[in-house]
Design an enzyme around this catalytic site. Structure first.
Site, PDB file in Angstrom:
ATOM      1  N   TYR A  57       0.905  -1.100   0.051  1.00 16.08           N
ATOM      2  CA  TYR A  57       0.112   0.015   0.164  1.00 16.08           C
ATOM      3  C   TYR A  57       0.831   1.243  -0.019  1.00 16.08           C
ATOM      4  CZ  TYR A  57      -4.128  -2.767   0.898  1.00 16.08           C
ATOM      5  OH  TYR A  57      -4.962  -3.739   0.889  1.00 16.08           O
ATOM      6  N   HIS A 130      -1.706 -12.091   0.512  1.00 16.17           N
ATOM      7  CA  HIS A 130      -2.294 -11.112  -0.404  1.00 16.17           C
ATOM      8  C   HIS A 130      -3.286 -11.579  -1.366  1.00 16.17           C
ATOM      9  CE1 HIS A 130      -2.360  -6.383  -0.833  1.00 16.17           C
ATOM     10  NE2 HIS A 130      -3.641  -7.016  -1.489  1.00 16.17           N
TER      11      HIS A 130
END
Length: 313
Positions: A57, A130
């Site tokens: 991120y 993820h």
């Protein structure tokens, strides 16, 4: 805000989570820190306890900005469940390499240690993979998890965007080597994206006591006050009839479109935890109101039928 258990663990999460994907988008350290500080404050004041991260991120800047907020006020750590993810690697890391997924034990452990440094914490409450690595060796993943758990760096483990078959395969290996269960699967769920209701994901979550975490619960804003940035896969969504049905119910309930769209997810018996990703303190606080509303079965199905675009069979 009410709390729920994450899977079969001792972790107690707020009914909504705060997603930190966008908190450090500008690259300006001071501006990103200001945005993060304001978002974290609004979330905590509204009762959020679960904060969702990923190492990618903002190229790590989201974790770093969040970690700086914790460094400024270490007492905040005790109020939080901190989750982060690993496994996606950008292109040219190292130079010449393609964008890819990486669930090697070396990468999982190194990524975790780097996240710990950026977040300024001694352990991560929930560590998630993820996106599924096509070359995933579940035994190697389990070895990495066992190492991280034994060293005290991670309390619990989860996955994100996993198919039921992939989760089942990994679950067996983790149970054998770590003597723990996968407790979460973070997937896209919203009135505009119903796949989790139909592909066995939520069935598995209920059967195996796995908590679903819903990313993009408002379809990138398409189901709330308008989208400013959506993912490529969301460009084909047709939100107009869904929004019309949401607005009609919001008027009946004297509440907002956002509240109804999120309350729809909260109704499901798997205790879906929607992840709110706005950086606006006002929207963060407003979303929390959904935790105080329970839709009737009739209201829930009215919205489902609008989302399907056709009657039930």
């Amino acid at each position: 805000m009410q709390k729920v258990s994450l899977g079969d663990s001792k972790l107690q999460s707020s009914r909504l989570a705060y997603g930190c994907w966008r908190v450090a988008r500008t690259g300006d350290i001071q501006q990103d820190l200001k945005t993060t500080r304001e978002a974290v404050t609004a979330a905590l004041d509204s009762g959020y306890t679960l904060f969702d991260h990923a190492d990618i991120y903002c190229h790590g800047r989201a974790e770093s900005a969040f970690g700086e907020v914790l460094r400024e006020n270490p007492k905040l750590r005790k109020k939080m469940i901190i989750a982060t993810k690993c496994g996606i690697r950008f292109c040219d890391e190292p130079p010449g390499a393609p964008a890819r997924y990486d669930f090697t034990a070396e990468h999982i452990i190194r990524s975790c240690e780097q996240s710990l440094q950026r977040l300024h914490v001694e352990y991560i409450d929930l560590y998630q993979l993820h996106r599924p690595d096509y070359l995933m060796d579940v035994d190697e993943v389990a070895v990495a998890f066992a190492s991280l758990h034994k060293s005290g760096k991670v309390r619990e483990f989860g996955v994100s965007n996993f198919r039921p078959s992939q989760l089942s395969m990994l679950q067996r290996a983790v149970q054998q080597k770590v003597e723990k269960n996968i407790i979460t699967n973070q997937v896209e769920i919203s009135l505009a994206q119903l796949a989790a209701f139909e592909d066995g994901t939520l069935d598995q979550c209920q059967a195996m006591n796995i908590t679903p975490l819903a990313w993009s619960p408002l379809a990138g804003g398409l189901l709330s006050d308008g989208a400013t940035e959506i993912l490529p896969g969301q460009k084909s969504y047709k939100p107009a009839p869904i929004v019309e049905a949401i607005d009609a119910l919001a008027k009946e309930r004297n509440t907002s479109r956002t509240t109804i769209a999120i309350a729809w997810l909260l109704k499901h018996p798997t205790k879906i935890i929607p992840i709110i990703g706005s950086t606006s303190p006002e929207r963060i606080r407003a979303a929390a109101a959904a935790a105080e509303i329970e839709l009737t079965r009739e209201e829930w199905y009215r919205l489902l039928i609008a989302a399907r675009g056709e009657p039930l069979p």
